[in-house]
Structures are given as structure tokens and as C-alpha cells.
Write a protein that holds these residues in place. Sequence first.
Motif, PDB file in Angstrom:
ATOM      1  N   ALA A 117       0.843  -1.195   0.000  1.00 49.42           N
ATOM      2  CA  ALA A 117       0.000   0.000   0.000  1.00 49.42           C
ATOM      3  C   ALA A 117       0.878   1.245   0.000  1.00 49.42           C
ATOM      4  N   VAL A 118       0.577   2.174  -0.894  1.00 48.61           N
ATOM      5  CA  VAL A 118       1.233   3.480  -0.943  1.00 48.61           C
ATOM      6  C   VAL A 118       0.124   4.515  -0.889  1.00 48.61           C
ATOM      7  N   GLY A 119      -0.235   4.924   0.318  1.00 48.04           N
ATOM      8  CA  GLY A 119      -1.398   5.778   0.483  1.00 48.04           C
ATOM      9  C   GLY A 119      -2.642   5.032   0.035  1.00 48.04           C
ATOM     10  N   ASP A 120      -3.406   5.624  -0.877  1.00 42.97           N
ATOM     11  CA  ASP A 120      -4.608   4.993  -1.409  1.00 42.97           C
ATOM     12  C   ASP A 120      -4.319   4.062  -2.577  1.00 42.97           C
ATOM     13  N   LEU A 121      -3.069   3.978  -2.981  1.00 40.42           N
ATOM     14  CA  LEU A 121      -2.686   3.131  -4.104  1.00 40.42           C
ATOM     15  C   LEU A 121      -2.180   1.783  -3.615  1.00 40.42           C
TER      16      LEU A 121
ATOM     17  N   ARG B 277      -7.496  -6.668  -2.982  1.00 42.39           N
ATOM     18  CA  ARG B 277      -8.601  -5.738  -2.745  1.00 42.39           C
ATOM     19  C   ARG B 277      -8.674  -4.702  -3.858  1.00 42.39           C
ATOM     20  N   ALA B 278      -9.800  -4.030  -3.951  1.00 35.46           N
ATOM     21  CA  ALA B 278      -9.990  -2.979  -4.942  1.00 35.46           C
ATOM     22  C   ALA B 278      -9.260  -1.718  -4.498  1.00 35.46           C
ATOM     23  N   ALA B 279      -8.638  -1.047  -5.449  1.00 34.73           N
ATOM     24  CA  ALA B 279      -7.874   0.168  -5.145  1.00 34.73           C
ATOM     25  C   ALA B 279      -7.523   0.846  -6.464  1.00 34.73           C
TER      26      ALA B 279
ATOM     27  N   THR C  44      -9.596  -4.178 -14.865  1.00 30.89           N
ATOM     28  CA  THR C  44     -10.641  -5.124 -15.258  1.00 30.89           C
ATOM     29  C   THR C  44     -10.909  -6.155 -14.166  1.00 30.89           C
ATOM     30  N   GLY C  45     -12.170  -6.275 -13.795  1.00 30.88           N
ATOM     31  CA  GLY C  45     -12.573  -7.293 -12.839  1.00 30.88           C
ATOM     32  C   GLY C  45     -12.145  -7.042 -11.416  1.00 30.88           C
ATOM     33  N   ALA C  46     -11.522  -5.880 -11.149  1.00 25.49           N
ATOM     34  CA  ALA C  46     -11.037  -5.599  -9.800  1.00 25.49           C
ATOM     35  C   ALA C  46     -11.578  -4.287  -9.259  1.00 25.49           C
ATOM     36  N   GLY C  47     -12.155  -3.475 -10.108  1.00 21.55           N
ATOM     37  CA  GLY C  47     -12.630  -2.170  -9.686  1.00 21.55           C
ATOM     38  C   GLY C  47     -11.487  -1.178  -9.624  1.00 21.55           C
TER      39      GLY C  47
ATOM     40  N   SER D 226      -2.111  -9.769 -18.528  1.00 17.30           N
ATOM     41  CA  SER D 226      -2.372  -9.461 -17.131  1.00 17.30           C
ATOM     42  C   SER D 226      -3.860  -9.572 -16.872  1.00 17.30           C
ATOM     43  N   PRO D 227      -4.270 -10.206 -15.774  1.00 25.42           N
ATOM     44  CA  PRO D 227      -5.701 -10.296 -15.468  1.00 25.42           C
ATOM     45  C   PRO D 227      -6.322  -8.961 -15.095  1.00 25.42           C
ATOM     46  N   LEU D 228      -5.506  -7.937 -14.893  1.00 25.88           N
ATOM     47  CA  LEU D 228      -6.025  -6.626 -14.510  1.00 25.88           C
ATOM     48  C   LEU D 228      -6.331  -5.730 -15.704  1.00 25.88           C
ATOM     49  N   LEU D 229      -5.865  -6.118 -16.899  1.00 27.41           N
ATOM     50  CA  LEU D 229      -6.058  -5.285 -18.082  1.00 27.41           C
ATOM     51  C   LEU D 229      -6.988  -5.978 -19.059  1.00 27.41           C
TER      52      LEU D 229
END
Length: 244
Positions: free
Chosen positions: A137-141, A152-154, A181-184, A210-213
Motif C-alpha cells: 500500500a502506498v497511500g490509497d494506491l 482488494r480494490a484500489a 478489469t474485474g477488480a474495480g 495481465s488479469p487486470l487489463l
Amino acid sequence: MTCVGYRYAHPCGDESPAVFEDCVYRDRALYVPGERTLVLADVHLGRDRASNVQLPLGERRDLLSRLEALLERFEPREVVVAGDLLHSFDHLPPTVERSLGAFERLIDERDARLVATRGNHDTMLESVFEAVVPECAVGDLLVCHGHERPSRAAGYLVGHVHPAIGIEGRKHPCYLRGPATGAGGELLVLPAFTRLAGGVDVARVGSFRSPLLGNPDAYRPIVSDDEGDETLEFPPLGEFRSLL
């Protein structure tokens, strides 16, 4: 870098999501001012030993000199690697351990802390480096490598993809910004910090590993012109591809 004839949006910041609006793009890295954190991705220490082409200055000298310049400019209190700090999957040559030691010392001498998130290449990392985590975690990122879904979603800062884009006959490392994608949430993909990675031309791929893109058309390329000390954000690839 000239961009005559192309419709790029603006220097980054004016229209970016709030989660990324203060971030500073520089030399394949990203600085998060509010957290005094420098984020790198895909350092791939030892990549030169697996390549037929070596940088004129050598991998270690190139990586350390560029890291030192970033540390001098931003004075971070933390340096986070978004995965693939190492290159080799199954062995660690002595030269790689020495490079990692020099990398750590340089950061420590600047009173900063090095943290590495685990990438798919980092199977041997924990045998030589203690501060390895799945995500950070880097702040809200949330910083992670991007080869697996995060917990988690971020807003995400990831690597893994090695994005680049060809503009006016020249290939540039680039960042990508768009939906997770699929993570919010939104994500920002960093280019590979090592210059030995040729980069994947994002304007020519049909999908990202990547499952996030998701659909490449939804992502905006961002190019940091370090010579002009400016950052250019282009339209989403679905629109921008026809202009290349």
C-alpha cells in the motif's frame, strides 16, 4: 520529443483521475509525492546475462546511475519495486547478488527503504532479500506486479506488461492508464525500468498478459519526455491507434 500531427491531450494531471493526479512521471519510474515514494517496475537484475545485446555502460552501471538521479531529484523515503526485481527464475549468479547489494546500498545511503512486491520472475528473491511482499500500500494506491489479481480494490500501480509505443518512427517506453478489469478502480502500468527490455508495442497487441487489463482500446499511453521534462498523455488506444 515532437508530436506534430498527433492529437495528444495535455501534460498529465489536468484530467487524470484524482488517485493519480499528483504523480510525477520520470525515466520509467513514478513518484508519489504525498507518500514520498518512488515506484519502479521490472528492474530485471541479471537481464544482461540472458541477452545477446548489452548496454554500452553495462547493466549495473546504467541501472544505478539512473536510480541515483531519481533519488537525488525526489528524495523519497521509500522505494517500491512493482515486481520482477530479479530476472532469472532458477539461479542467482554472483554478479546479480552484487548488483542487488549495490542497489540496496544506494537506497539505504539516501535514508530510504526498499520494498519489493513479488513478480513472476522473483522465485529466488526471498533467498537474498527480506522485504518481499505480495503487494504494498502506498497511500490509497496498491502496488503489485500485475500477473495475479490483488487482494482488494484500489487504484493500482503495476508492471509486468513492459509497455512501449511507436511514435514518428521511434519506439518509446510508455505508461498505460485505464480501468482495472474485474477488480474495480483505475490502474497505471509502469514501463520496465531496465532498458534491456525492448517493450511490447501496445498499439499492436490484441490483449495484455495481465488479469487486470482488458481491451487495449480502453487504455491511454503516457510518454515521459525526459529531455523536455514534460509528460504527454495521448487518447485511448482505440482512438490513437489510427493516428500512428
